[in-house]
Design a protein around this motif. Sequence first.
Motif, short mmCIF file in Angstrom:
data_model
loop_
_atom_site.label_atom_id
_atom_site.label_comp_id
_atom_site.label_asym_id
_atom_site.label_seq_id
_atom_site.Cartn_x
_atom_site.Cartn_y
_atom_site.Cartn_z
N CYS A 46 0.85 -1.21 0.00
CA CYS A 46 0.00 0.00 0.00
C CYS A 46 0.88 1.25 0.00
O CYS A 46 0.64 2.19 0.76
CB CYS A 46 -0.94 0.01 1.20
N THR A 47 1.87 1.27 -0.85
CA THR A 47 2.92 2.29 -0.77
C THR A 47 2.46 3.67 -1.22
O THR A 47 3.11 4.67 -0.91
CB THR A 47 4.15 1.85 -1.58
N GLY A 48 1.35 3.76 -1.97
CA GLY A 48 0.87 5.07 -2.42
C GLY A 48 1.90 5.75 -3.31
O GLY A 48 2.41 5.17 -4.27
N CYS A 49 2.25 6.98 -2.97
CA CYS A 49 3.27 7.72 -3.74
C CYS A 49 4.68 7.31 -3.37
O CYS A 49 5.65 7.93 -3.83
CB CYS A 49 3.09 9.23 -3.54
N GLY A 50 4.81 6.26 -2.55
CA GLY A 50 6.13 5.73 -2.19
C GLY A 50 6.79 6.44 -1.03
O GLY A 50 8.01 6.34 -0.86
N ILE A 51 6.00 7.07 -0.19
CA ILE A 51 6.58 7.90 0.85
C ILE A 51 7.43 7.10 1.85
O ILE A 51 8.50 7.55 2.25
CB ILE A 51 5.49 8.72 1.59
N VAL A 52 7.00 5.92 2.26
CA VAL A 52 7.78 5.16 3.24
C VAL A 52 9.14 4.75 2.67
O VAL A 52 10.18 4.99 3.31
CB VAL A 52 6.98 3.95 3.77
N LYS A 102 -2.81 -8.62 -3.24
CA LYS A 102 -3.32 -9.97 -3.00
C LYS A 102 -2.69 -10.98 -3.96
O LYS A 102 -2.76 -12.18 -3.73
CB LYS A 102 -4.84 -9.98 -3.13
N ASP A 103 -2.10 -10.48 -5.05
CA ASP A 103 -1.40 -11.34 -6.01
C ASP A 103 -0.21 -10.56 -6.56
O ASP A 103 -0.21 -10.12 -7.71
CB ASP A 103 -2.35 -11.76 -7.15
N PRO A 104 0.81 -10.38 -5.75
CA PRO A 104 1.93 -9.49 -6.14
C PRO A 104 2.89 -10.13 -7.14
O PRO A 104 3.89 -10.75 -6.78
CB PRO A 104 2.63 -9.21 -4.81
N GLU A 141 -11.33 -0.32 3.54
CA GLU A 141 -11.03 -1.68 3.07
C GLU A 141 -11.90 -2.05 1.87
O GLU A 141 -12.75 -2.94 1.95
CB GLU A 141 -11.18 -2.68 4.20
N ILE A 142 -11.65 -1.39 0.75
CA ILE A 142 -12.40 -1.63 -0.48
C ILE A 142 -11.65 -2.62 -1.37
O ILE A 142 -12.24 -3.58 -1.88
CB ILE A 142 -12.63 -0.30 -1.23
N LEU A 143 -10.36 -2.41 -1.55
CA LEU A 143 -9.55 -3.26 -2.43
C LEU A 143 -8.72 -4.28 -1.66
O LEU A 143 -8.23 -5.24 -2.25
CB LEU A 143 -8.63 -2.39 -3.29
N CYS A 144 -8.53 -4.08 -0.37
CA CYS A 144 -7.82 -5.05 0.46
C CYS A 144 -8.21 -4.82 1.91
O CYS A 144 -8.70 -3.75 2.27
CB CYS A 144 -6.30 -4.95 0.29
N ASN A 145 -8.00 -5.83 2.74
CA ASN A 145 -8.27 -5.70 4.18
C ASN A 145 -7.07 -6.18 4.99
O ASN A 145 -6.04 -6.56 4.42
CB ASN A 145 -9.55 -6.46 4.57
N ILE A 146 -7.19 -6.13 6.29
CA ILE A 146 -6.08 -6.50 7.16
C ILE A 146 -5.60 -7.92 6.89
O ILE A 146 -4.40 -8.20 6.86
CB ILE A 146 -6.47 -6.32 8.64
N THR A 150 -1.72 -9.23 5.90
CA THR A 150 -0.88 -10.15 6.67
C THR A 150 -0.60 -11.45 5.91
O THR A 150 0.49 -12.01 6.01
CB THR A 150 -1.50 -10.46 8.04
N LYS A 151 -1.57 -11.91 5.14
CA LYS A 151 -1.36 -13.11 4.33
C LYS A 151 -0.25 -12.89 3.32
O LYS A 151 0.66 -13.73 3.16
CB LYS A 151 -2.65 -13.50 3.62
#
Length: 245
Positions: A46-52, A102-104, A141-146, A150-151
Amino acid sequence: MAENYESFDLSGTKIYVSDDHRFGTDAFLLADFADPAPHHRVCDLCTGCGIVPLIMCRNISKKPPKEIYGIEIMPEAIELFRKSVAENDLSDRVKPVLCDLKDPEDVPREYFDIVTVNPPYWKKGSGEERLSEAQAAARHEILCNIDDVTKTAASLLKYGGSLKICQIPLRLADVICSMRSHGIEPKVMQNVVNRRGGKPWLVLISGKKGGKPGMEILPDFEVYSENGYSNEMNRIYYGTKMQKG
C-alpha cells in the motif's frame, strides 16, 4: 502522470504527490518504527506515492536499506512514485511495482527481511462515499483488508522476518488475530499519542514470522511537547532534536 501534482523537498529528497495521493505523520512514524538496517531488503505494501521507501532513503542518520520494493494498485500513485525514484537517482535501490497486493506478481517470495504497511484503517461502508475513488481505496477496506495484508506479508517475508504495521487502536485486535493466523507472532507494540497522557490515535506493531509468543510494549510515542513537536518527532521529520532555551 496526475494532472495536478506537486513536489517538495524532504531533507534533500524530492517527492511528488497529488491531491489523491498524499501522506501524513503516520508514514514517518512507520518508516522510523521499521528501522531497517543497510543490509535489509524491504517491501512496502500500500505504498501510495512511495513515501515510506523514500523516507527510508533520506540521508539523515544512517544508510538506507539495500533494496526496497513498493507495491501499489493505483496507476497514478505508481507514476508519482516512479517520478520520485528517477528524480532522486534511486532506481538501483527502489523498485515501484504496480499490482494488487493480493497477487503481487514480479515480487519475490520469502525474500524480504521487513515488510511495512500503512493499510486502509476503516472497514468498507464507513464514509468512503464522500471521498474520491483513490482516497476511498486508501482509507477504507475496499480493495484489500487486514487479512489480505498479513497473508501477503507472510508469503514475502523470510523466516524470522518482521511485519511492521501502523493501524488505529480500534483495529488492533483484528491486526493481532490476523498476524497469528498467518504465522506472524506479534512481538513489539507502541501507542502514539499527541501529548503525554493522551489517548492513543495510532498503534505501531511489529510481528515476527515464526516467532515465539511474547510481546514487548514500548513507552508511548509523544508527537508534541510544550514547545511544539517533541524531540523524537523532530528527529523523525528533520533528523534533528529541538534545542532547549
